[in-house]
Design an enzyme around this catalytic site. Structure first.
Site, short mmCIF file in Angstrom:
data_model
loop_
_atom_site.label_atom_id
_atom_site.label_comp_id
_atom_site.label_asym_id
_atom_site.label_seq_id
_atom_site.Cartn_x
_atom_site.Cartn_y
_atom_site.Cartn_z
N LYS A 1 74.36 47.65 90.45
CA LYS A 1 75.22 46.61 89.88
C LYS A 1 75.98 47.05 88.62
O LYS A 1 77.13 46.70 88.42
CB LYS A 1 74.39 45.36 89.54
CG LYS A 1 73.78 44.68 90.74
CD LYS A 1 73.47 43.24 90.43
CE LYS A 1 72.04 42.99 90.10
NZ LYS A 1 71.74 41.54 90.05
N ASP B 1 75.87 35.50 89.57
CA ASP B 1 74.53 35.03 89.19
C ASP B 1 74.61 33.85 88.21
O ASP B 1 73.81 32.92 88.29
CB ASP B 1 73.72 36.17 88.54
CG ASP B 1 73.24 37.18 89.57
OD1 ASP B 1 73.10 36.80 90.75
OD2 ASP B 1 73.00 38.34 89.20
N GLY C 1 62.95 36.49 77.85
CA GLY C 1 63.36 37.71 78.52
C GLY C 1 64.75 38.13 78.07
O GLY C 1 65.58 37.30 77.69
N GLY D 1 66.49 40.96 79.86
CA GLY D 1 66.93 41.97 80.82
C GLY D 1 68.27 41.58 81.42
O GLY D 1 69.00 40.75 80.88
N GLY D 2 68.58 42.19 82.57
CA GLY D 2 69.87 41.93 83.22
C GLY D 2 70.00 40.46 83.61
O GLY D 2 71.07 39.85 83.43
N THR E 1 60.12 42.92 73.73
CA THR E 1 60.77 43.93 72.89
C THR E 1 61.92 43.25 72.15
O THR E 1 62.99 43.01 72.73
CB THR E 1 61.33 45.07 73.78
OG1 THR E 1 60.32 45.46 74.70
CG2 THR E 1 61.79 46.25 72.96
N TYR F 1 61.52 33.50 92.08
CA TYR F 1 61.21 32.56 93.15
C TYR F 1 60.08 33.03 94.07
O TYR F 1 59.84 32.44 95.11
CB TYR F 1 62.46 32.21 93.98
CG TYR F 1 63.18 33.42 94.51
CD1 TYR F 1 64.22 34.00 93.78
CD2 TYR F 1 62.82 34.00 95.72
CE1 TYR F 1 64.86 35.11 94.25
CE2 TYR F 1 63.47 35.12 96.20
CZ TYR F 1 64.49 35.67 95.46
OH TYR F 1 65.12 36.79 95.92
P1 ATR Z 1 65.95 41.94 85.13
O1 ATR Z 1 67.20 42.71 85.36
O2 ATR Z 1 65.36 41.36 86.39
O3 ATR Z 1 66.08 40.93 84.06
P2 ATR Z 1 64.66 43.91 83.42
O4 ATR Z 1 65.97 44.34 82.86
O5 ATR Z 1 63.69 44.95 83.81
O6 ATR Z 1 64.86 43.03 84.74
O7 ATR Z 1 63.98 42.87 82.41
C1 ATR Z 1 62.70 42.40 82.59
C2 ATR Z 1 62.36 41.40 81.51
O8 ATR Z 1 61.00 40.98 81.70
C3 ATR Z 1 62.42 41.96 80.11
O9 ATR Z 1 62.78 40.91 79.22
C4 ATR Z 1 60.98 42.41 79.88
O10 ATR Z 1 60.61 42.52 78.53
P3 ATR Z 1 60.90 43.92 77.74
O11 ATR Z 1 62.36 43.93 77.43
O12 ATR Z 1 60.04 43.84 76.53
O13 ATR Z 1 60.49 45.03 78.68
C5 ATR Z 1 60.25 41.27 80.52
N1 ATR Z 1 58.86 41.60 80.90
C6 ATR Z 1 58.47 42.30 81.98
N2 ATR Z 1 57.12 42.40 82.01
C7 ATR Z 1 56.65 41.73 80.92
C8 ATR Z 1 55.35 41.47 80.39
N3 ATR Z 1 54.24 41.90 81.01
N4 ATR Z 1 55.25 40.73 79.25
C9 ATR Z 1 56.37 40.28 78.65
N5 ATR Z 1 57.63 40.50 79.10
C10 ATR Z 1 57.78 41.22 80.22
#
Ligand code: ATR
Length: 273
Positions: free
Chosen positions: A65, A101, A126, A128-129, A152, A218
């Protein structure tokens, strides 16, 4: 006969063929939709070869993407801000890209909890993307305080800077305090995907009684956060509708018919989850 595709690496997990297949059948559209695995090394050539293969367009999923966004010049505002393209189509010889999205997120809430648009303060867990699409939707819907809490915190800061002065970055420690002001809580992390609560559960009791809780995950449909919201008597919206709605604009572009998200479609997908 218009042809469309979904590509990813791998792509076998994608629900898109099932979803578009349902609509093709339902509306008796003479068209096709196929899953095509393409490795990262081959992706650029794949995109440039689409016209010769007579595709009307298609969907792009993980991990392509962001690369699609770098390659495709003509894209919509959502794709620009999210930095990723998930839907492409041809206008003449020009390949255009969009990110649907954010549209899917908003349309799902419009369907299931329309009063979400009255909210002004949201908490997004969160960074992430997927979180980017949610933040884009919230800004468009008129939220003026969007709190982004992430494990993070640096990633939350990057997003807050990208989306501007309505966004505020926090670590997960701040969640209990932020909940008390949130009219909408959105989980965008994979937390709870295994159905395992562990560190994933928050005490949602500080949320105001009128708050809406939604999850973009989901599988399972009832994530720990949604379950907890229901236990507290809060309105909750699962993430399956976002998947269904994000597919609408693509189908319309490729096949010329705007499809409806119905309970029939939802049950069709639920059968395979
Ligand atoms: P996506 O594109 O699906 O959003 P991603 O970019 O990998 O996927 O982001 C995953 C999100 O889930 C991030 O916010 C991640 O937190 P970090 O940025 O700290 O990695 C969060 N996440 C995944 N596993 C986690 C966990 N066990 N506890 C807290 N946050 C988690």
């Amino acid at each position: 006969m218009p042809k469309a595709f979904v590509t990813g690496w791998p792509v076998s997990h994608s629900k898109s063929p099932l979803l578009h297949g349902y609509w093709l059948d339902h509306y008796k559209v003479d068209g096709s939709y196929e899953a095509i695995p393409v490795s990262p090394d081959d992706f650029k050539n794949f995109l440039f070869g689409l016209k010769d293969r007579d595709f009307a367009g298609g969907n792009i999923t993980i991990p392509h993407k962001e690369i699609a966004f770098e390659i495709i010049e003509e894209c919509d505002e959502a794709a620009e801000l999210i930095g990723a393209i998930n839907t492409v189509w041809f206008e003449g010889d020009c390949l255009r890209g969009a990110n649907t999205d954010a549209y899917g997120f908003s349309a799902n809430l419009d369907d299931q909890a329309p009063r979400w648009r009255q909210g002004k303060t949201a908490l997004v867990i969160g960074a992430g993307g997927a979180s980017r699409a949610v933040i884009f939707s919230l800004i468009e819907a008129g939220f003026n305080q969007i709190h982004i809490a992430n494990r993070t915190v640096e990633r939350a800061k990057v997003l807050a800077a990208r989306f501007g002065s309505k966004c505020f970055a926090h670590s997960l420690d701040a969640v209990p305090e932020l909940l008390s002001e949130a009219q909408l809580l959105v989980n965008t992390t994979s937390l709870g995907m295994t159905g395992d609560k562990g560190e994933t559960s928050f005490d949602l009791s500080p949320l105001p009684s009128g708050a809406i809780v939604t999850d973009i995950v989901y599988t399972p449909l009832q994530t720990p956060i949604l379950e907890e919201a229901s236990n507290l008597g809060l309105e909750s919206v699962d993430g399956l509708g976002m998947l269904l709605h994000q597919a609408v604009p693509g189908f319309e572009k490729w096949f010329g018919k705007r499809p409806a998200v119905t309970s029939g479609l939802r049950n069709h997908i639920l059968d395979v989850l």
